[in-house]
Design a protein around this motif. Structure first.
Motif, PDB file in Angstrom:
ATOM      1  N   ALA A 177     -48.884 -18.449   5.404  1.00 44.78           N
ATOM      2  CA  ALA A 177     -50.198 -18.628   4.788  1.00 44.78           C
ATOM      3  C   ALA A 177     -50.257 -17.927   3.433  1.00 44.78           C
ATOM      4  CB  ALA A 177     -51.287 -18.091   5.720  1.00 44.78           C
ATOM      5  N   ALA A 178     -49.687 -16.722   3.356  1.00 45.30           N
ATOM      6  CA  ALA A 178     -49.650 -16.001   2.086  1.00 45.30           C
ATOM      7  C   ALA A 178     -48.816 -16.764   1.063  1.00 45.30           C
ATOM      8  CB  ALA A 178     -49.079 -14.596   2.305  1.00 45.30           C
ATOM      9  N   PHE A 179     -47.693 -17.312   1.510  1.00 44.17           N
ATOM     10  CA  PHE A 179     -46.820 -18.096   0.631  1.00 44.17           C
ATOM     11  C   PHE A 179     -47.574 -19.286   0.053  1.00 44.17           C
ATOM     12  CE2 PHE A 179     -43.795 -21.428  -0.320  1.00 44.17           C
ATOM     13  CZ  PHE A 179     -42.694 -20.775  -0.841  1.00 44.17           C
ATOM     14  N   ARG A 180     -48.298 -19.987   0.904  1.00 45.92           N
ATOM     15  CA  ARG A 180     -49.018 -21.174   0.453  1.00 45.92           C
ATOM     16  C   ARG A 180     -50.159 -20.832  -0.498  1.00 45.92           C
ATOM     17  NH1 ARG A 180     -48.277 -26.046   3.087  1.00 45.92           N
ATOM     18  NH2 ARG A 180     -49.655 -26.787   1.443  1.00 45.92           N
ATOM     19  N   GLN A 181     -50.631 -19.596  -0.438  1.00 50.29           N
ATOM     20  CA  GLN A 181     -51.674 -19.151  -1.362  1.00 50.29           C
ATOM     21  C   GLN A 181     -51.096 -18.539  -2.630  1.00 50.29           C
ATOM     22  OE1 GLN A 181     -55.273 -17.275   0.726  1.00 50.29           O
ATOM     23  NE2 GLN A 181     -53.816 -17.392   2.418  1.00 50.29           N
ATOM     24  N   GLY A 182     -49.750 -18.576  -2.743  1.00 50.81           N
ATOM     25  CA  GLY A 182     -49.097 -18.078  -3.947  1.00 50.81           C
ATOM     26  C   GLY A 182     -48.864 -16.592  -3.975  1.00 50.81           C
ATOM     27  N   ASN A 183     -49.128 -15.916  -2.862  1.00 52.65           N
ATOM     28  CA  ASN A 183     -48.930 -14.462  -2.797  1.00 52.65           C
ATOM     29  C   ASN A 183     -47.542 -14.203  -2.211  1.00 52.65           C
ATOM     30  OD1 ASN A 183     -49.113 -11.689  -2.573  1.00 52.65           O
ATOM     31  ND2 ASN A 183     -51.224 -11.721  -1.841  1.00 52.65           N
ATOM     32  N   PHE A 184     -46.528 -14.367  -3.040  1.00 51.56           N
ATOM     33  CA  PHE A 184     -45.150 -14.331  -2.554  1.00 51.56           C
ATOM     34  C   PHE A 184     -44.703 -12.932  -2.140  1.00 51.56           C
ATOM     35  CE2 PHE A 184     -45.251 -17.877  -5.741  1.00 51.56           C
ATOM     36  CZ  PHE A 184     -45.316 -18.890  -4.795  1.00 51.56           C
ATOM     37  N   ASN A 185     -45.143 -11.910  -2.844  1.00 50.14           N
ATOM     38  CA  ASN A 185     -44.759 -10.542  -2.479  1.00 50.14           C
ATOM     39  C   ASN A 185     -45.350 -10.146  -1.125  1.00 50.14           C
ATOM     40  OD1 ASN A 185     -43.133  -9.880  -4.749  1.00 50.14           O
ATOM     41  ND2 ASN A 185     -44.972  -9.579  -5.981  1.00 50.14           N
ATOM     42  N   LYS A 186     -46.597 -10.552  -0.881  1.00 51.02           N
ATOM     43  CA  LYS A 186     -47.202 -10.298   0.435  1.00 51.02           C
ATOM     44  C   LYS A 186     -46.442 -11.052   1.515  1.00 51.02           C
ATOM     45  CE  LYS A 186     -51.529 -10.666   3.055  1.00 51.02           C
ATOM     46  NZ  LYS A 186     -52.955 -11.102   3.011  1.00 51.02           N
ATOM     47  N   ALA A 187     -46.058 -12.288   1.208  1.00 46.39           N
ATOM     48  CA  ALA A 187     -45.292 -13.084   2.171  1.00 46.39           C
ATOM     49  C   ALA A 187     -43.982 -12.388   2.515  1.00 46.39           C
ATOM     50  CB  ALA A 187     -45.029 -14.475   1.600  1.00 46.39           C
ATOM     51  N   ILE A 188     -43.305 -11.846   1.506  1.00 49.81           N
ATOM     52  CA  ILE A 188     -42.042 -11.138   1.744  1.00 49.81           C
ATOM     53  C   ILE A 188     -42.259  -9.971   2.692  1.00 49.81           C
ATOM     54  CG2 ILE A 188     -40.319  -9.638   0.637  1.00 49.81           C
ATOM     55  CD1 ILE A 188     -40.522 -11.543  -1.815  1.00 49.81           C
ATOM     56  N   GLN A 189     -43.310  -9.201   2.468  1.00 50.20           N
ATOM     57  CA  GLN A 189     -43.605  -8.051   3.328  1.00 50.20           C
ATOM     58  C   GLN A 189     -43.856  -8.486   4.771  1.00 50.20           C
ATOM     59  OE1 GLN A 189     -46.944  -6.174   1.425  1.00 50.20           O
ATOM     60  NE2 GLN A 189     -45.725  -5.352  -0.282  1.00 50.20           N
ATOM     61  N   LEU A 190     -44.629  -9.548   4.938  1.00 51.65           N
ATOM     62  CA  LEU A 190     -44.941 -10.036   6.285  1.00 51.65           C
ATOM     63  C   LEU A 190     -43.704 -10.572   6.994  1.00 51.65           C
ATOM     64  CD1 LEU A 190     -48.305 -11.791   5.410  1.00 51.65           C
ATOM     65  CD2 LEU A 190     -48.053  -9.923   7.059  1.00 51.65           C
ATOM     66  N   TYR A 191     -42.858 -11.296   6.272  1.00 51.88           N
ATOM     67  CA  TYR A 191     -41.625 -11.820   6.867  1.00 51.88           C
ATOM     68  C   TYR A 191     -40.693 -10.691   7.306  1.00 51.88           C
ATOM     69  CZ  TYR A 191     -42.807 -16.461   4.964  1.00 51.88           C
ATOM     70  OH  TYR A 191     -43.419 -17.650   4.675  1.00 51.88           O
ATOM     71  N   GLU A 192     -40.605  -9.650   6.495  1.00 54.06           N
ATOM     72  CA  GLU A 192     -39.721  -8.537   6.835  1.00 54.06           C
ATOM     73  C   GLU A 192     -40.185  -7.829   8.102  1.00 54.06           C
ATOM     74  OE1 GLU A 192     -39.677  -6.311   3.200  1.00 54.06           O
ATOM     75  OE2 GLU A 192     -37.932  -7.398   2.396  1.00 54.06           O
ATOM     76  N   ILE A 193     -41.508  -7.687   8.264  1.00 57.58           N
ATOM     77  CA  ILE A 193     -42.039  -7.090   9.499  1.00 57.58           C
ATOM     78  C   ILE A 193     -41.798  -8.038  10.674  1.00 57.58           C
ATOM     79  CG2 ILE A 193     -44.097  -6.222  10.667  1.00 57.58           C
ATOM     80  CD1 ILE A 193     -45.242  -5.590   7.876  1.00 57.58           C
ATOM     81  N   ALA A 194     -42.022  -9.319  10.439  1.00 59.51           N
ATOM     82  CA  ALA A 194     -41.813 -10.312  11.497  1.00 59.51           C
ATOM     83  C   ALA A 194     -40.369 -10.294  11.990  1.00 59.51           C
ATOM     84  CB  ALA A 194     -42.170 -11.705  10.985  1.00 59.51           C
ATOM     85  N   LEU A 195     -39.430 -10.111  11.064  1.00 58.68           N
ATOM     86  CA  LEU A 195     -38.013 -10.092  11.443  1.00 58.68           C
ATOM     87  C   LEU A 195     -37.710  -9.000  12.463  1.00 58.68           C
ATOM     88  CD1 LEU A 195     -35.919 -10.744   8.209  1.00 58.68           C
ATOM     89  CD2 LEU A 195     -35.814 -12.006  10.355  1.00 58.68           C
ATOM     90  N   ASN A 196     -38.360  -7.854  12.333  1.00 55.94           N
ATOM     91  CA  ASN A 196     -38.126  -6.763  13.284  1.00 55.94           C
ATOM     92  C   ASN A 196     -38.477  -7.187  14.700  1.00 55.94           C
ATOM     93  OD1 ASN A 196     -37.280  -4.951  11.274  1.00 55.94           O
ATOM     94  ND2 ASN A 196     -39.369  -4.293  10.838  1.00 55.94           N
ATOM     95  N   PHE A 197     -39.579  -7.890  14.854  1.00 55.52           N
ATOM     96  CA  PHE A 197     -39.996  -8.363  16.178  1.00 55.52           C
ATOM     97  C   PHE A 197     -39.094  -9.488  16.662  1.00 55.52           C
ATOM     98  CE2 PHE A 197     -43.941  -6.393  14.662  1.00 55.52           C
ATOM     99  CZ  PHE A 197     -44.305  -5.652  15.779  1.00 55.52           C
TER     100      PHE A 197
END
Length: 340
Positions: A177-197
């Motif tokens: 959702a962040a990616f689609r809104q153009g907030n790529f840095n936020k998307a990166i942060q969320l993906y990195e946390i998601a990867l841990n899980f």
């Protein structure tokens, strides 16, 4: 890129059957009239479970049309024996398959039925995945803000019940959702946390999916070293697990990234691998994508004669697939190139 990114955004639900016909929207309701004699419940349940498993494999292998057929037949049996939870799983696969086929209305129908069943049965895991699948649908419809709210609800439930898989999926979709809104840095942060899980549950398909999403975000901010490293990790994991969907997606990202930094030889090596995989799968749509990518790369290098050859091969496949939209796009690109 955004369309490709969306296609991998939800949990990947993992032969052909007797009938290759793709069902119409009304077929979902029609299937619910299926009735099973009580004396054959056990045998029917086993058949439905087998159909659902095959459907998941078909979806993971890049054949959503076949997955729809399998899911509908399984759904009819589950309804006949009154198994609500199993119906929810069938709706999950059906909804995801319809979305992959860009049949959004039918996908929404199936996914909302799945969520309703999960709420009726107090199936918290089903609610988590149902909400996230609806989030995927909203992204496909171009509604990232609504998708974000839906995945936030799923994340809240998954935290309350301490569902690690659900937290990974919800964070992954919040990244989308962040990616689609153009907030790529936020998307990166969320993906990195998601990867841990996602790594905690040791699900290679989910991990490769999030790695591909992360690669997309790195590509948008032109961080090519991390882009290549992330897509490379996704390709390695998906190759080992036999996940062709994520493997092909990672290759596409790597071709784009290597081309951007002038590593054309590596890009061509990857494209050759992509074409071989597509042909091994006998997947003409993926073969078409491979030809189109070859054409684009040769066009970038100014080798117009070879590019034309690949464009024409891609156009022939588009005609075979009766994909008029893709055919027109390819013809337009070829025409524009020949004007140079």
């Amino acid at each position: 890129m955004k369309q490709q990114h969306l296609l991998g955004c939800s949990v990947l639900l993992s032969i052909a059957l007797l009938s290759p016909t793709v069902a119409r929207a009304a077929d979902i309701t029609e299937q619910l009239h299926y009735r099973v004699d009580s004396s054959t419940w056990g045998q029917s349940r086993e058949k439905a479970d087998t159909l659902l498993r095959i459907g998941k494999e078909q979806y993971a292998s890049g054949f959503p049309e076949k997955a729809v057929t399998s899911a509908l037949e399984a759904l009819g049996i589950y309804h006949g024996i009154g198994d609500l939870r199993a119906q929810g799983l069938a709706y999950d696969l059906l909804g995801q398959s319809y979305i992959r086929l860009n049949r959004v209305k039918e996908g929404e129908n199936a996914l909302r039925r799945r969520l309703a069943i999960a709420r009726d049965t107090k199936d918290f895991q089903g609610q988590i995945f149902g909400l996230n699948n609806i989030s995927t649908l909203l992204l496909q419809k171009g509604e990232p803000v609504a998708a974000e709210k839906t995945s936030e609800e799923a994340l809240t439930i998954s935290r309350q019940v301490k569902n690690i898989e659900g937290q990974g999926l919800s964070l992954n979709n919040l990244g989308l959702a962040a990616f689609r809104q153009g907030n790529f840095n936020k998307a990166i942060q969320l993906y990195e946390i998601a990867l841990n899980f996602r790594r905690q549950i040791r699900d290679p398909i989910s991990e490769a999916n999030t790695l591909n999403n992360l690669g997309d975000a790195y590509l948008q901010v032109r961080n090519y070293p991390d882009t290549i490293g992330t897509y490379g990790a996704a390709m390695g994991i998906s190759q080992t697990s036999g996940d062709r969907t994520n493997q092909l997606r990672a290759i596409d990202g790597l071709v784009t990234a290597h081309s951007a930094v002038g590593r054309y030889e590596r890009a061509f090596d990857l494209l050759q691998k992509r074409l071989i995989i597509s042909q091994d799968l006998q997947n003409r749509r993926e073969e078409l994508k491979s030809f189109a990518s070859y054409a684009h790369l040769y066009e970038q290098l100014g080798n117009y004669s070879t590019a034309r050859n690949f464009y024409e091969r891609a156009i022939i496949l588009a005609q075979t697939l009766e994909d008029n939209k893709q055919e027109l796009q390819l013809v337009d690109r070829l025409t524009q190139m020949l004007k140079r």
